[in-house]
Design a protein around this motif. Structure first.
Motif, PDB file in Angstrom:
ATOM      1  N   THR A  57     -10.601  -3.520  -8.496  1.00  0.00           N
ATOM      2  CA  THR A  57     -11.617  -2.533  -8.184  1.00  0.00           C
ATOM      3  C   THR A  57     -11.033  -1.142  -8.375  1.00  0.00           C
ATOM      4  OG1 THR A  57     -11.047  -2.587  -5.829  1.00  0.00           O
ATOM      5  CG2 THR A  57     -12.830  -4.024  -6.556  1.00  0.00           C
ATOM      6  N   SER A  83      -9.678   0.319 -10.791  1.00  0.00           N
ATOM      7  CA  SER A  83      -8.416   0.405 -11.530  1.00  0.00           C
ATOM      8  C   SER A  83      -8.770   0.618 -12.999  1.00  0.00           C
ATOM      9  CB  SER A  83      -7.610  -0.888 -11.374  1.00  0.00           C
ATOM     10  OG  SER A  83      -7.406  -1.189 -10.008  1.00  0.00           O
ATOM     11  N   ASP A 120      -6.730  -2.795  -5.753  1.00  0.00           N
ATOM     12  CA  ASP A 120      -7.656  -1.698  -5.475  1.00  0.00           C
ATOM     13  C   ASP A 120      -6.975  -0.399  -5.887  1.00  0.00           C
ATOM     14  OD1 ASP A 120      -9.588   0.016  -4.568  1.00  0.00           O
ATOM     15  OD2 ASP A 120      -9.211  -0.344  -2.437  1.00  0.00           O
ATOM     16  N   GLU A 121      -7.493   0.210  -6.955  1.00  0.00           N
ATOM     17  CA  GLU A 121      -6.906   1.411  -7.542  1.00  0.00           C
ATOM     18  C   GLU A 121      -5.472   1.173  -8.005  1.00  0.00           C
ATOM     19  OE1 GLU A 121      -7.692   5.196  -5.591  1.00  0.00           O
ATOM     20  OE2 GLU A 121      -9.028   4.168  -4.191  1.00  0.00           O
ATOM     21  N   ASP A 122      -5.145  -0.032  -8.312  1.00  0.00           N
ATOM     22  CA  ASP A 122      -3.810  -0.384  -8.807  1.00  0.00           C
ATOM     23  C   ASP A 122      -3.924  -1.149 -10.111  1.00  0.00           C
ATOM     24  OD1 ASP A 122      -2.284   0.804  -6.891  1.00  0.00           O
ATOM     25  OD2 ASP A 122      -1.677  -1.026  -5.870  1.00  0.00           O
ATOM     26  N   GLN A 141       0.829  -1.198   0.000  1.00  0.00           N
ATOM     27  CA  GLN A 141       0.000   0.000   0.000  1.00  0.00           C
ATOM     28  C   GLN A 141       0.865   1.250   0.000  1.00  0.00           C
ATOM     29  OE1 GLN A 141      -3.253   0.054   2.747  1.00  0.00           O
ATOM     30  NE2 GLN A 141      -3.676   2.231   2.469  1.00  0.00           N
ATOM     31  N   THR A 169      -2.453  -8.468  -1.831  1.00  0.00           N
ATOM     32  CA  THR A 169      -3.346  -7.320  -1.906  1.00  0.00           C
ATOM     33  C   THR A 169      -2.538  -6.078  -2.262  1.00  0.00           C
ATOM     34  OG1 THR A 169      -4.870  -8.247  -0.268  1.00  0.00           O
ATOM     35  CG2 THR A 169      -4.968  -5.874  -0.635  1.00  0.00           C
ATOM     36  N   GLY A 225       0.296  -1.793  -9.289  1.00  0.00           N
ATOM     37  CA  GLY A 225       0.250  -2.983  -8.458  1.00  0.00           C
ATOM     38  C   GLY A 225       1.420  -3.902  -8.749  1.00  0.00           C
ATOM     39  N   ARG A 260      -2.912  -1.914  -3.035  1.00  0.00           N
ATOM     40  CA  ARG A 260      -3.824  -0.780  -2.907  1.00  0.00           C
ATOM     41  C   ARG A 260      -3.067   0.542  -3.003  1.00  0.00           C
ATOM     42  NH1 ARG A 260      -6.460   2.795   0.522  1.00  0.00           N
ATOM     43  NH2 ARG A 260      -8.685   3.007   0.039  1.00  0.00           N
ATOM     44  N   THR A 261      -3.501   1.370  -3.910  1.00  0.00           N
ATOM     45  CA  THR A 261      -3.020   2.747  -4.100  1.00  0.00           C
ATOM     46  C   THR A 261      -1.494   2.857  -4.135  1.00  0.00           C
ATOM     47  OG1 THR A 261      -3.238   3.225  -1.710  1.00  0.00           O
ATOM     48  CG2 THR A 261      -5.109   3.772  -3.127  1.00  0.00           C
ATOM     49  N   THR A 280      -5.715  -9.282  -5.257  1.00  0.00           N
ATOM     50  CA  THR A 280      -6.696  -8.201  -5.218  1.00  0.00           C
ATOM     51  C   THR A 280      -5.986  -6.883  -5.487  1.00  0.00           C
ATOM     52  OG1 THR A 280      -8.093  -9.369  -3.628  1.00  0.00           O
ATOM     53  CG2 THR A 280      -8.384  -6.996  -3.796  1.00  0.00           C
TER      54      THR A 280
END
Length: 455
Positions: free
Chosen positions: A399, A401, A380-382, A334, A353, A360, A355-356, A378
């Motif tokens: 999600t 992305s 998220d915004e990556d 993250q 995972t 990613g 995220r941001t 997973t």
């Protein structure tokens, strides 16, 4: 006299004789081993007071015979060219500092304690404000226990060799690190264990680059609070670092060689300068660690490494940069500025995972990042960026992305991914790879088991 009186008299005499013999026997010490008292050996036999030992031209006190010795007063300011204690015997010696200190004034040019070979234990005291090494040894089998080494100005806080155990000690505000390749024995240095020890306000803490199999257990490292290029701890091959805390204040954290094992440890930096948290060689394992707030990469790992269950956050470059044929699984990335994970060739990336981060995962160009498996992650915004080929992208969830996958190189397999927006974009046509259809809400009823889903 009747026969009955004679019998009674003889019986009474026999009882008296027996009782007297028993009483006498109880006064004699029992044979065989005596029950232990539980009293420490140092209290039963504290040894020889060091103040009673002779001096020499280069030493305040000289230990020339094996045995147990103890300080009964401080040793202060012996001057240049003089050891406080010099051990010249190559046999067993214990030095109990007994709560006392060896104090310098910064002008010393010899070590506070100099040791020959042998089995040596030094415990329970302080060495401070010393101008040279605190301890220097000639291949002793050495144990340091409950010592404080503070404000040691020498080229090493202590210049040690192989077969050393350091336990429950404090190294505080020393100018240079504890060195295990700065003693008198050349080559590889095995048999080193450091546990329950604190290193405070030192530009570097441990230099054991020539050591093999170092065990660093339950130790704490607190830096100067300013950015530095110094590496806090340098270890050789097959090192084991367990339950350690590196709050380095801007310095690099830990560098270890091939086969290192880094477990259950925490690495925290300050995002200034060019610093990293962990750097390991080939075939290393990093598990259940936290790495955050370094200005460079959080983790640098070479080939055939396993990194699992680790959180990498807030680093200024890439969270993890790993070489070829490794595994990264169950990790959390993250807010790493450049990106989350940049793998080499043939890396398995599973159950993580992202995220941001800046991105990613970056599958780099051709031979650098081919043959990777990116599965069940997973994002998220990556984004997942594919610049290499022969990669398998399977079962990931994206999600927010947009686009989720940047397809910049052909020859890949993309299947069973789920997107809430964005889907697949990039500079190269997906026709150059095997990309199963992306089904939307209108045709989910017709989706096959390998189709990608956009919802």
């Amino acid at each position: 006299m009747s026969i009955h009186r004679v019998v009674r008299s003889l019986a009474a005499a026999a009882v008296l004789v027996f009782a007297g013999s028993a009483a006498h026997a109880q006064l004699d010490p029992p044979s065989g081993p005596v029950e232990e008292t539980g009293t420490p050996l140092g209290e039963i036999n504290p040894g020889t007071p060091i103040s009673s030992l002779p001096s020499a031209a280069n030493a305040v006190h000289v230990i020339s015979e094996p045995g147990r010795y103890y300080l009964d007063r401080d040793i202060a300011d012996p001057g240049a060219g003089v050891f406080a204690i010099l051990v010249t015997t190559s046999t067993n010696v214990t030095i109990d500092m007994n709560g006392f200190a060896i104090d310098g004034n910064g002008a010393e040019t010899q070590a506070a304690i100099g040791l020959d070979a042998g089995v040596v234990t030094i415990e329970n005291g302080t060495i401070r404000d010393w101008g040279s090494f605190a301890i220097v040894e000639n291949d002793a089998t050495l144990t340091l226990r409950r010592l404080v080494l503070r404000n040691i100005a020498g080229a090493s806080a202590a210049a040690l060799n192989r077969y050393t155990v350091i336990e429950d000690c404090v190294f505080d505000a020393n100018a240079n690190p504890l060195r295990f390749n700065g003693g008198t024995v050349a080559g590889v240095q095995p048999g080193i264990v450091i546990k329950d020890t604190r290193f405070i306000a030192m530009p570097a803490a441990i230099d054991a680059s020539n050591a093999v199999g170092v065990q660093l257990l339950d130790c704490n490292f607190s830096g100067l609070g300013a950015a530095s290029s110094a590496i806090k701890v340098v270890l050789g091959a097959d090192a084991q670092v367990v339950r350690c805390n590196f709050h380095t204040g801007g310095e690099n954290g830990l560098q270890a060689g091939d086969g290192a094992q880094i477990l259950d440890s925490r690495f925290t930096g300050i995002v200034t300068g060019s610093t990293f948290g962990i750097s390991v060689g080939n075939a290393a394992v990093i598990s259940r660690c936290i790495v955050k707030n370094y200005s460079g990469n959080g983790i640098n790992a070479l080939n055939n490494c396993l990194i699992e269950g680790t959180a990498v956050n807030g680093c200024g470059a890439v969270g993890i940069l790993i070489g070829s044929t490794g595994i990264v699984r169950g990790c959390v990335f993250q807010d790493n500025v450049s990106g989350g994970l940049a793998p080499g060739f043939g890396v398995r990336i599973e159950g993580n995972t992202f995220r941001t981060n800046g991105y990613g995962v970056l599958l780099r160009t051709n031979a650098t990042s081919g043959d990777c498996l990116v599965k069940d992650n997973t994002f998220d915004e990556d984004q997942l960026i594919i610049d290499g080929f022969d990669n398998v992208i399977d079962g990931n969830t994206f999600t927010d992305s947009i686009p989720a996958i940047l397809h910049n190189s052909g020859g890949n397999l993309i299947q069973r991914n789920v997107f809430n927006a964005g889907g697949i974009g990039g500079s190269v046509s997906t026709a150059l790879s095997v990309v199963f259809p992306t089904r939307t809400g209108a045709d989910l009823a017709f989706a096959g088991p390998f189709d990608n889903i956009l919802y």
